[in-house]
Design an enzyme around this catalytic site. Sequence first.
Site, short mmCIF file in Angstrom:
data_model
loop_
_atom_site.label_atom_id
_atom_site.label_comp_id
_atom_site.label_asym_id
_atom_site.label_seq_id
_atom_site.Cartn_x
_atom_site.Cartn_y
_atom_site.Cartn_z
N LEU A 115 -0.19 0.39 1.75
CA LEU A 115 -1.38 1.08 1.24
C LEU A 115 -1.35 2.55 1.63
O LEU A 115 -1.42 2.90 2.80
CB LEU A 115 -2.65 0.43 1.81
CG LEU A 115 -2.83 -1.08 1.57
CD1 LEU A 115 -4.08 -1.59 2.28
CD2 LEU A 115 -2.91 -1.37 0.07
N GLU A 116 -1.20 3.41 0.62
CA GLU A 116 -1.29 4.85 0.85
C GLU A 116 -2.60 5.29 0.21
O GLU A 116 -2.73 5.31 -1.01
CB GLU A 116 -0.09 5.57 0.23
CG GLU A 116 0.15 6.94 0.82
CD GLU A 116 -0.46 8.05 0.00
OE1 GLU A 116 -1.58 8.47 0.34
OE2 GLU A 116 0.18 8.48 -0.96
#
EC number: 1.2.1.3
Length: 486
Positions: free
Chosen positions: A253-254
Site C-alpha cells: 500500500l502506497e
Amino acid sequence: MYYDKYTGQYIRGQWKSGSQKTALKVTDPYTHEVLTEISLATPQDLDDAYQAAAQAQPEWATKSASERAQILINVTQVMDQRHDEIVDILIRESGSTRMKAEMEFAATRACTFAAAMLSHQVTGKIIQGDTPDKESRVYRTAKGVIGIISPWNWPLHLSNRSIAPALALGNAVVVKPAEDTPITGGLLLASIYEEAGLPAGILNVVVGQSSEIGDAFTLHEIPKLISFTGSTRVGRHIGQLAMTGPSLKHVGLELGGNAPCVILDDADFEHAVNAAVVGRFLHQGQICMSTNRIIVEQSLYPRFCEAFIEKAKTLKVGDPQEADTVIGPLINRKQVQAATQRIQNAIAAGHHLALAGKINEQVVSPHVFVNVDNQSELAQTEQFAPIAPLICAQDEAHALALANQTEYGLASAVFTENEARGLRFAKQVHAGMTHINDITPNDDPYVMFGGEKNSGLGRFNADWMISEFTTDHWISVQLKKRSYPF
C-alpha cells in the site's frame, strides 16, 4: 488516431469488449474532447482476467531470467519507438504538462530497465540448522498472480512500477487502472508489452467502475498480493478486505502524504525557494510526494514568503501541450471543486491568502497562504492542487516538531548548508524518505520507496521489490537417516 484500439479490455492477449452495457468516456481534462469510449468490465470479465493470469503464470515462471529480462528490454525499445505517442497520450488523458509527461516517460522507461535486472538478482539461502546431517535450503519463487490497482496522477509510471518487477520475477499480473486514466494506466502499457513479445495471459487489464469490480478485485481467490497506490481511505479498505476476505493475501500500500519541506536558517536561500516552488507545484501538486507544507525558520520567513510568492507568479499556467507550461489542468471537476472548497475554508478560518490565483474551468493557478497554523485543516489536508501553505517555525526544534505533526509519513525534505545538521534533522523525521537539499518528489528505481504511518505498508524498487513480489520456500534434505523418538 492513438485511441482506436482502446475501447474495452485486454484479457488473454486479446482486445475485447467489456460485458457491461455502459461505457466510460475518456476525456481530455484541458480541452474536454472525448478521446475514446470504453466498454466496461463486469465481475465475470475480472474473473476471466484472473483465470487467464493463473493459467499462464506457471510457464512464464519457468522461463530463464534472461528470457524474462529480454522482454523488459524490448519494452524499453518499444517505448523509445513510440515516445511521441506515449507523451501525447499522457498530456491528453491525464492533463500532464509536456515537461511532466516527459518526466513520467523517463521514469517509466528507467523503472522497466531496472526491473529487467531483477530477473538475475533473486537469491536463496542454505542454512545450517540444529538437526544433524540436514541441509536446509530457502528458495525464493514468484508469488503467482499479482493484482495491481493504480492511480491517475502518474498513471503510466505508477502502474508499471509494479507491473515490470512483477513480470521480471515470474509473476503474472491483472491491472485495474483508475477510471480517469484507463489508457495510460493500463491499456497503453498492455499494447507496449504486447508489441514487446510478452506471452498472452501474463498481463491483463480490466477497466471497470470501482462500484462494480472494486471489492471483487481484492476479494478474488487467485491474486496472492494486491499492490495499491492511492488514497489512505481506499488503502485501508483494501487492506481490510485482504485480511478479512475468504482468501488471505499480502498487500503493498502506497498511500497519501503530507510532505513537509523544512527550510533551516542556514539554507541556500535561492535554491531553497526554487526547490520549494517546484516541489509544491509540479504536476499541479497532484503527487503523493508533493511538498504539502513549507516550514521556514522565522529568521528567513518574511523574506522567504516574498520570494516564494514572486516565483509562483512567474509560473506559466494553461495549455499543457506548450513546452513551458508549468501549471496545467486538474484531472477532473471533482478535484477542482475540492480545491475550491479548501481555499474557501482556509479563508473563512482566517488564513491570509497572499497570492490569489484564478480558477478557469479545470485550471487552478497557484494559491499561496502565509502564517498558516500547522494544526489547521489547510495544513493537515493533502492538497493535490496548486495550493501552498507557508508555516513559520520558531527554531530548528520547532521545525522538526511541526514536520512530524501529521498522520502521514511518506516524503520530506530539509534545506541546510550544514550536511551534518541536515543528516541529524533527517534522521528524526518520521517518514520513509527524507531528502537533504532536494525536493520532496523523488523516485529512483534503484533505491527503496515507501512510507511510514498512514502513508502505507511495504516498499517499492530494487531488492525491496524482490521481497514484496516473491515468497520463501523452505526445502530440507536429510542426508543421513534420522533417529525418531518412536
